[in-house]
Design a protein around this motif. Structure first.
Motif, PDB file in Angstrom:
ATOM      1  N   SER A  75      47.538  23.681  19.742  1.00 53.31           N
ATOM      2  CA  SER A  75      48.905  23.955  19.286  1.00 53.31           C
ATOM      3  C   SER A  75      49.879  22.836  19.584  1.00 53.31           C
ATOM      4  O   SER A  75      50.988  22.831  19.061  1.00 53.31           O
ATOM      5  CB  SER A  75      49.416  25.242  19.946  1.00 53.31           C
ATOM      6  OG  SER A  75      48.524  26.295  19.716  1.00 53.31           O
ATOM      7  N   VAL A  76      49.497  21.918  20.448  1.00 53.19           N
ATOM      8  CA  VAL A  76      50.375  20.816  20.845  1.00 53.19           C
ATOM      9  C   VAL A  76      49.640  19.512  20.569  1.00 53.19           C
ATOM     10  O   VAL A  76      48.582  19.267  21.143  1.00 53.19           O
ATOM     11  CB  VAL A  76      50.740  20.906  22.346  1.00 53.19           C
ATOM     12  CG1 VAL A  76      51.653  19.771  22.742  1.00 53.19           C
ATOM     13  CG2 VAL A  76      51.385  22.249  22.654  1.00 53.19           C
ATOM     14  N   ARG A  77      50.203  18.715  19.673  1.00 53.17           N
ATOM     15  CA  ARG A  77      49.553  17.459  19.300  1.00 53.17           C
ATOM     16  C   ARG A  77      50.565  16.327  19.292  1.00 53.17           C
ATOM     17  O   ARG A  77      51.758  16.545  19.134  1.00 53.17           O
ATOM     18  CB  ARG A  77      48.927  17.586  17.909  1.00 53.17           C
ATOM     19  CG  ARG A  77      47.842  18.633  17.848  1.00 53.17           C
ATOM     20  CD  ARG A  77      46.711  18.192  17.000  1.00 53.17           C
ATOM     21  NE  ARG A  77      45.710  19.236  16.922  1.00 53.17           N
ATOM     22  CZ  ARG A  77      45.161  19.643  15.798  1.00 53.17           C
ATOM     23  NH1 ARG A  77      45.525  19.116  14.656  1.00 53.17           N
ATOM     24  NH2 ARG A  77      44.235  20.572  15.814  1.00 53.17           N
ATOM     25  N   PRO A  78      50.070  15.087  19.431  1.00 55.48           N
ATOM     26  CA  PRO A  78      50.994  13.958  19.416  1.00 55.48           C
ATOM     27  C   PRO A  78      51.367  13.532  17.998  1.00 55.48           C
ATOM     28  O   PRO A  78      50.558  13.633  17.074  1.00 55.48           O
ATOM     29  CB  PRO A  78      50.193  12.853  20.105  1.00 55.48           C
ATOM     30  CG  PRO A  78      48.773  13.167  19.758  1.00 55.48           C
ATOM     31  CD  PRO A  78      48.703  14.678  19.736  1.00 55.48           C
ATOM     32  N   LEU A  79      52.599  13.072  17.839  1.00 56.04           N
ATOM     33  CA  LEU A  79      52.951  12.285  16.662  1.00 56.04           C
ATOM     34  C   LEU A  79      52.519  10.874  17.008  1.00 56.04           C
ATOM     35  O   LEU A  79      52.795  10.393  18.112  1.00 56.04           O
ATOM     36  CB  LEU A  79      54.463  12.313  16.409  1.00 56.04           C
ATOM     37  CG  LEU A  79      55.033  13.583  15.812  1.00 56.04           C
ATOM     38  CD1 LEU A  79      56.550  13.452  15.694  1.00 56.04           C
ATOM     39  CD2 LEU A  79      54.448  13.874  14.460  1.00 56.04           C
ATOM     40  N   THR A  80      51.834  10.217  16.092  1.00 59.62           N
ATOM     41  CA  THR A  80      51.301   8.892  16.408  1.00 59.62           C
ATOM     42  C   THR A  80      51.758   7.855  15.405  1.00 59.62           C
ATOM     43  O   THR A  80      52.042   8.152  14.248  1.00 59.62           O
ATOM     44  CB  THR A  80      49.760   8.902  16.459  1.00 59.62           C
ATOM     45  OG1 THR A  80      49.258   9.309  15.185  1.00 59.62           O
ATOM     46  CG2 THR A  80      49.240   9.838  17.531  1.00 59.62           C
ATOM     47  N   ASN A  81      51.808   6.617  15.877  1.00 61.55           N
ATOM     48  CA  ASN A  81      52.083   5.450  15.046  1.00 61.55           C
ATOM     49  C   ASN A  81      50.996   4.441  15.381  1.00 61.55           C
ATOM     50  O   ASN A  81      50.884   4.017  16.531  1.00 61.55           O
ATOM     51  CB  ASN A  81      53.469   4.890  15.339  1.00 61.55           C
ATOM     52  CG  ASN A  81      53.767   3.657  14.518  1.00 61.55           C
ATOM     53  OD1 ASN A  81      53.048   3.315  13.594  1.00 61.55           O
ATOM     54  ND2 ASN A  81      54.839   2.978  14.869  1.00 61.55           N
ATOM     55  N   ALA A  82      50.181   4.097  14.406  1.00 58.47           N
ATOM     56  CA  ALA A  82      49.060   3.173  14.617  1.00 58.47           C
ATOM     57  C   ALA A  82      48.161   3.662  15.757  1.00 58.47           C
ATOM     58  O   ALA A  82      47.671   2.876  16.550  1.00 58.47           O
ATOM     59  CB  ALA A  82      49.568   1.761  14.882  1.00 58.47           C
ATOM     60  N   GLY A  83      47.992   4.974  15.852  1.00 61.18           N
ATOM     61  CA  GLY A  83      47.118   5.560  16.858  1.00 61.18           C
ATOM     62  C   GLY A  83      47.752   5.766  18.219  1.00 61.18           C
ATOM     63  O   GLY A  83      47.132   6.338  19.109  1.00 61.18           O
ATOM     64  N   GLY A  96      54.184  18.017  26.766  1.00 63.08           N
ATOM     65  CA  GLY A  96      54.451  17.126  25.650  1.00 63.08           C
ATOM     66  C   GLY A  96      53.852  15.751  25.844  1.00 63.08           C
ATOM     67  O   GLY A  96      53.410  15.392  26.935  1.00 63.08           O
ATOM     68  N   TYR A  97      53.820  15.016  24.745  1.00 65.45           N
ATOM     69  CA  TYR A  97      53.350  13.633  24.754  1.00 65.45           C
ATOM     70  C   TYR A  97      54.565  12.726  24.839  1.00 65.45           C
ATOM     71  O   TYR A  97      55.412  12.735  23.958  1.00 65.45           O
ATOM     72  CB  TYR A  97      52.588  13.312  23.474  1.00 65.45           C
ATOM     73  CG  TYR A  97      51.245  13.983  23.387  1.00 65.45           C
ATOM     74  CD1 TYR A  97      50.101  13.305  23.770  1.00 65.45           C
ATOM     75  CD2 TYR A  97      51.125  15.285  22.924  1.00 65.45           C
ATOM     76  CE1 TYR A  97      48.858  13.914  23.692  1.00 65.45           C
ATOM     77  CE2 TYR A  97      49.886  15.896  22.840  1.00 65.45           C
ATOM     78  CZ  TYR A  97      48.758  15.208  23.226  1.00 65.45           C
ATOM     79  OH  TYR A  97      47.537  15.813  23.152  1.00 65.45           O
ATOM     80  N   GLY A  98      54.647  11.946  25.899  1.00 65.99           N
ATOM     81  CA  GLY A  98      55.726  10.981  26.019  1.00 65.99           C
ATOM     82  C   GLY A  98      55.343   9.696  25.318  1.00 65.99           C
ATOM     83  O   GLY A  98      54.189   9.509  24.919  1.00 65.99           O
ATOM     84  N   LEU A  99      56.274   8.808  25.184  1.00 67.16           N
ATOM     85  CA  LEU A  99      56.040   7.528  24.521  1.00 67.16           C
ATOM     86  C   LEU A  99      54.888   6.794  25.199  1.00 67.16           C
ATOM     87  O   LEU A  99      54.946   6.473  26.383  1.00 67.16           O
ATOM     88  CB  LEU A  99      57.308   6.671  24.570  1.00 67.16           C
ATOM     89  CG  LEU A  99      57.220   5.300  23.917  1.00 67.16           C
ATOM     90  CD1 LEU A  99      56.889   5.439  22.430  1.00 67.16           C
ATOM     91  CD2 LEU A  99      58.515   4.540  24.098  1.00 67.16           C
ATOM     92  N   GLY A 100      53.813   6.586  24.453  1.00 71.61           N
ATOM     93  CA  GLY A 100      52.686   5.822  24.949  1.00 71.61           C
ATOM     94  C   GLY A 100      51.667   6.596  25.763  1.00 71.61           C
ATOM     95  O   GLY A 100      50.647   6.042  26.156  1.00 71.61           O
ATOM     96  N   LEU A 101      51.897   7.891  26.027  1.00 73.09           N
ATOM     97  CA  LEU A 101      50.931   8.671  26.801  1.00 73.09           C
ATOM     98  C   LEU A 101      49.799   9.139  25.895  1.00 73.09           C
ATOM     99  O   LEU A 101      50.038   9.736  24.850  1.00 73.09           O
ATOM    100  CB  LEU A 101      51.596   9.895  27.434  1.00 73.09           C
ATOM    101  CG  LEU A 101      52.661   9.631  28.485  1.00 73.09           C
ATOM    102  CD1 LEU A 101      53.268  10.948  28.959  1.00 73.09           C
ATOM    103  CD2 LEU A 101      52.078   8.871  29.663  1.00 73.09           C
ATOM    104  N   SER A 102      48.560   8.883  26.292  1.00 72.62           N
ATOM    105  CA  SER A 102      47.420   9.307  25.476  1.00 72.62           C
ATOM    106  C   SER A 102      47.050  10.763  25.729  1.00 72.62           C
ATOM    107  O   SER A 102      46.357  11.382  24.928  1.00 72.62           O
ATOM    108  CB  SER A 102      46.214   8.408  25.730  1.00 72.62           C
ATOM    109  OG  SER A 102      45.851   8.467  27.092  1.00 72.62           O
TER     110      SER A 102
END
Length: 133
Positions: free
Chosen positions: A32-40, A119-125
């Protein structure tokens, strides 16, 4: 539409877990919780609110527009359905239909209830989880 979006946001903010935070397992929310990604690379978080709709922050959508990148949830293309910059909310849709929607709390948390922020923070995999009472 505004009333439904506000109701979704309020329900999201009131998401509470009855179990102690030590017993919390990401597996319940992983779909239910996924990252928005840019170039992976993750840069924001998307929350499944139905089989085909995702909730994210409007500033995340604005960032994708500014950098002229596509909206991608995990590895799947997404599209903007609705945005409200005043509330900093955006609803996304598209091909990402594999998620199980979040189950919302039926009441606001009380003092002492176990709660989690995820949540996914900036750059967290991997998602960042913070627990509290």
């Amino acid at each position: 539409m505004k009333a439904r979006l506000l109701a979704l946001v309020l329900a999201m903010l009131l998401l509470a877990y009855g179990a102690d935070a030590q017993n919390f397992h990401l597996g319940r929310l992983g779909e239910s919780v996924r990252p928005l990604t840019n170039a992976g690379s993750p840069y924001c978080t998307a929350f499944a609110v139905s089989q085909a709709r995702w909730l994210t922050a409007a500033h995340c959508v604005a960032a994708a527009d500014y950098y002229q990148t596509s909206l991608v949830i995990g590895n799947e293309q997404a599209e903007l359905v609705a945005i409200n910059p005043l509330w900093d909310l955006a609803v996304l849709g598209g091909a990402v239909r594999l998620a199980r929607p979040l189950t919302f709390a039926r009441r606001a948390p009380h003092v002492g209830d176990a709660v989690a922020v995820l949540g996914y923070g900036l750059g967290l995999s991997e998602p960042l989880a913070i627990f509290g009472h």
